[in-house]
Structures are given as structure tokens and as C-alpha cells.
Design an enzyme around this catalytic site. Structure first.
Site, PDB file in Angstrom:
ATOM      1  N   LYS A  79       0.949  -1.007  -0.195  1.00 37.14           N
ATOM      2  CA  LYS A  79       0.155   0.037   0.050  1.00 37.14           C
ATOM      3  C   LYS A  79       0.806   1.206  -0.041  1.00 37.14           C
ATOM      4  O   LYS A  79       1.691   1.472   0.847  1.00 37.14           O
ATOM      5  CB  LYS A  79      -0.928   0.156   1.212  1.00 37.14           C
ATOM      6  N   LYS A 116      -7.140   8.075  -1.542  1.00 33.78           N
ATOM      7  CA  LYS A 116      -8.397   8.542  -1.192  1.00 33.78           C
ATOM      8  C   LYS A 116      -9.194   9.724  -2.063  1.00 33.78           C
ATOM      9  O   LYS A 116      -9.066  10.870  -1.457  1.00 33.78           O
ATOM     10  CB  LYS A 116      -8.355   9.066   0.423  1.00 33.78           C
ATOM     11  N   ARG A 173       3.129  -1.004  10.650  1.00 38.44           N
ATOM     12  CA  ARG A 173       4.318  -0.876  11.947  1.00 38.44           C
ATOM     13  C   ARG A 173       4.506  -2.271  12.338  1.00 38.44           C
ATOM     14  O   ARG A 173       5.540  -2.448  12.681  1.00 38.44           O
ATOM     15  CB  ARG A 173       3.657  -0.036  12.745  1.00 38.44           C
ATOM     16  N   ASP A 224     -13.569  14.395  -5.455  1.00 38.48           N
ATOM     17  CA  ASP A 224     -13.486  15.756  -6.118  1.00 38.48           C
ATOM     18  C   ASP A 224     -14.913  15.644  -7.151  1.00 38.48           C
ATOM     19  O   ASP A 224     -15.530  14.556  -6.891  1.00 38.48           O
ATOM     20  CB  ASP A 224     -12.306  15.821  -7.005  1.00 38.48           C
ATOM     21  N   THR A 229     -11.520   6.468  10.439  1.00 40.47           N
ATOM     22  CA  THR A 229     -11.739   5.899  11.960  1.00 40.47           C
ATOM     23  C   THR A 229     -11.358   7.058  12.593  1.00 40.47           C
ATOM     24  O   THR A 229     -11.381   7.190  13.969  1.00 40.47           O
ATOM     25  CB  THR A 229     -10.846   4.745  12.120  1.00 40.47           C
ATOM     26  N   ASP A 242      -3.444   4.309  -2.136  1.00 42.23           N
ATOM     27  CA  ASP A 242      -4.298   4.645  -1.049  1.00 42.23           C
ATOM     28  C   ASP A 242      -4.267   6.267  -1.203  1.00 42.23           C
ATOM     29  O   ASP A 242      -3.843   7.015  -0.321  1.00 42.23           O
ATOM     30  CB  ASP A 242      -3.830   4.347   0.116  1.00 42.23           C
TER      31      ASP A 242
HETATM   32  O1  C5P Z   1       1.102   0.580  11.003  1.00 45.97           O
HETATM   33  P1  C5P Z   1      -0.466   0.177  10.919  1.00 45.97           P
HETATM   34  O2  C5P Z   1      -0.378  -1.407  10.756  1.00 45.97           O
HETATM   35  O3  C5P Z   1      -1.120   0.691  11.878  1.00 45.97           O
HETATM   36  O4  C5P Z   1      -0.681   0.822   9.486  1.00 45.97           O
HETATM   37  C1  C5P Z   1      -2.006   0.859   8.962  1.00 45.97           C
HETATM   38  C2  C5P Z   1      -2.135   1.449   7.730  1.00 45.97           C
HETATM   39  O5  C5P Z   1      -3.426   1.485   7.353  1.00 45.97           O
HETATM   40  C3  C5P Z   1      -1.714   2.900   7.589  1.00 45.97           C
HETATM   41  O6  C5P Z   1      -0.993   2.909   6.338  1.00 45.97           O
HETATM   42  C4  C5P Z   1      -3.049   3.695   7.823  1.00 45.97           C
HETATM   43  O7  C5P Z   1      -2.830   4.886   7.059  1.00 45.97           O
HETATM   44  C5  C5P Z   1      -3.932   2.898   7.243  1.00 45.97           C
HETATM   45  N1  C5P Z   1      -5.321   2.965   7.599  1.00 45.97           N
HETATM   46  C6  C5P Z   1      -5.612   2.908   9.121  1.00 45.97           C
HETATM   47  N2  C5P Z   1      -6.947   3.069   9.636  1.00 45.97           N
HETATM   48  C7  C5P Z   1      -7.688   3.323   8.620  1.00 45.97           C
HETATM   49  C8  C5P Z   1      -7.548   3.486   7.391  1.00 45.97           C
HETATM   50  C9  C5P Z   1      -6.224   3.207   6.813  1.00 45.97           C
HETATM   51  O8  C5P Z   1      -4.582   2.648   9.754  1.00 45.97           O
HETATM   52  N3  C5P Z   1      -9.162   3.363   9.054  1.00 45.97           N
END
Ligand code: C5P
Length: 237
Positions: free
Chosen positions: A32, A61, A208, A64, A117, A59
Site C-alpha cells: 500500500k 482517497k 508498523r 472531487d 476511523t 491509497d
Molecule cells: O502501522 P499500521 O499497521 O497501523 O498501518 C495501518 C495502515 O492502514 C496505515 O497506512 C494507515 O494509514 C492505514 N489506515 C488505518 N486506518 C484506517 C484506514 C487506513 O490505519 N481506518
């Protein structure tokens, strides 16, 4: 074969920082690319990530007027992207034009983002929406489905409900995944890989827990084992 139930979030400031992780493409189908990396590197990063063997999940998003989003999708689709996010809040015309533009490419699938979220009921109320987050999510998903969107990003908390609302044809993509015993970082609504799969998620987005692991490949294999175990127990009647 790379596992197509996992997407690695390339949340890095630059391509140089992301590149050491490219070898994970032998295990993980999707990578992603978010706004941070795309705004720094531009379309080049899509090519590089694809050349490394990943299917690109871009991603951005998009949100427009319909004509602008359609032309953006036309341009992005030429890059060979597999998944591309748009805000369902852009409305039915924007969504159907995005879907049609993506379909022309034969490769790109539009993914709808419903309620971020980061927003709660108070935020929705400030936007003039006096409805619970779950109700608004369902409303946007159903509207997007009518417009032809078949893939959605949703939190682990919403995935079971969206699966029962939209049925088995929907592709549900779920971030907020933490392997059992991992730190939750700033994710408020987390699920383990096994529970997200059991609830009906198709693709888990993990950043992460892999990026910051001492051994990213071992962390990946651990997550994949949890996914595969959950899938296996789902198919046993
Ligand atoms: O590091 P982590 O596992 O939390 O990464 C989650 C990924 O998913 C990040 O790129 C974050 O921007 C994305 N994301 C999220 N929650 C959402 C939508 C996207 O954590 N509701």
C-alpha cells in the site's frame, strides 16, 4: 507464492527508506502506497514497487467532482495499479465514473473508503450528519455498491457487519491489525489477523508491526501463519 490476503503499508518518507522492505514481495502480494510516499516520489514509486513484485494498492482517497476523479483514475490506471481508494462521500456519480474509468484499464479496482476511523459521532454531527458512525458507514457502503464499487476499506469493528450487509462478492480490506501480543500503537480499534479473517476480511493491511519489527520477514511469516490458520479453520465445516 505471495499471500494475497496481506497488504504491507509502505508508510515511509521516501523510496530509499521503503526499498529495503521490497524483498517481502516474495511473501506479500500487495504493497500500500499512501499519500506520504506518493507526494514525495510521484508515479515513479508505483513503478518501482510493481517492479519489486508487489501488486500496488494506491491509497490516495480521491474525492472531487466526477469529471476530475474520472480523469485522475484514467491517468493512475495507466500505471498498472491493482487497488485505488476513493472517498465514497464523493457520491454516486463520482463513484460510478471512477469505477467505469478503472474498468477500462482491466487491472485497477476502485476501493471505497467510508467513514474515516478518525471521525466520531461528534465530528459527523459537525458535518451535519446526525447518525451513528456504523449507520453512516453502512449507508455509504450501500450507496457505493449501487454505484458499482465492490471493494471497501473498513475497520475490524465493521468488517463482520459489512460482510453480512454486502455479501460474499464484496472485497473487504481491513487495517488496524495487530498480531496477538503486539503493541497497539495509535490504532484504537485493533484486531488480530485471525479474528479479522474470521469476521470476513479478505485483505489485511499491516504497517508498523512489520516495518518496526526487529526481523520484518519473521514478523511477516508470523502474520501469514495466523492468516492461514484462520482460513483453514473457516473451510472446515
Ligand atoms: O502501522 P499500521 O499497521 O497501523 O498501518 C495501518 C495502515 O492502514 C496505515 O497506512 C494507515 O494509514 C492505514 N489506515 C488505518 N486506518 C484506517 C484506514 C487506513 O490505519 N481506518
Amino acid at each position: 507464492m505471495p499471500n494475497h490476503h496481506l497488504a504491507f503499508a509502505l508508510d515511509f518518507p521516501s523510496l530509499a527508506d521503503a526499498r529495503p522492505y521490497f524483498t517481502l514481495s516474495k511473501h506479500i502480494r500487495f504493497a500500500k502506497i499512501g499519500l506520504e510516499l506518493f507526494c514525495r516520489e510521484g508515479p515513479t514509486v508505483v513503478q518501482q514497487v510493481a517492479d519489486a513484485g508487489f501488486h500496488v494498492f494506491l491509497d490516495l482517497k480521491l474525492h472531487d467532482i466526477p469529471a476530475t476523479v474520472e480523469r485522475a483514475v484514467d491517468n493512475l490506471a495507466t500505471l498498472g495499479i491493482h487497488l485505488l481508494t476513493v472517498h465514497t462521500f464523493g457520491g454516486p456519480t463520482m463513484l460510478s465514473r471512477a469505477v467505469q474509468a478503472a474498468q477500462k484499464s482491466g487491472t485497477t479496482q476502485i476501493v471505497g473508503v467510508t467513514v474515516l476511523t478518525s471521525l466520531d459521532t461528534t465530528d459527523l454531527s459537525c458535518l451535519g450528519i446526525d447518525r451513528a458512525v456504523a449507520d453512516q458507514t453502512e449507508r455509504l457502503a450501500k450507496m457505493a455498491w449501487q454505484a458499482g464499487v465492490r471493494a471497501f476499506v473498513c475497520s475490524p469493528k465493521e468488517v463482520a457487519h459489512l460482510r453480512s450487509t454486502l455479501g460474499s462478492d464484496a472485497l473487504l480490506i481491513t487495517p488496524g491489525i495487530r498480531p496477538a501480543a503486539a503493541a497497539t500503537q495509535d490504532q484504537k480499534r485493533v484486531a488480530t489477523p485471525a479474528s479479522a479473517i474470521a469476521d470476513g476480511a479478505d485483505i489485511l493491511v499491516v504497517g508498523r508491526p512489520i516495518r518496526d519489527a526487529q526481523d520484518p520477514e519473521a514478523a511477516t511469516l508470523n502474520i501469514l501463519a495466523q492468516i492461514n490458520q484462520s482460513l483453514a479453520s473457516k473451510t472446515i465445516p
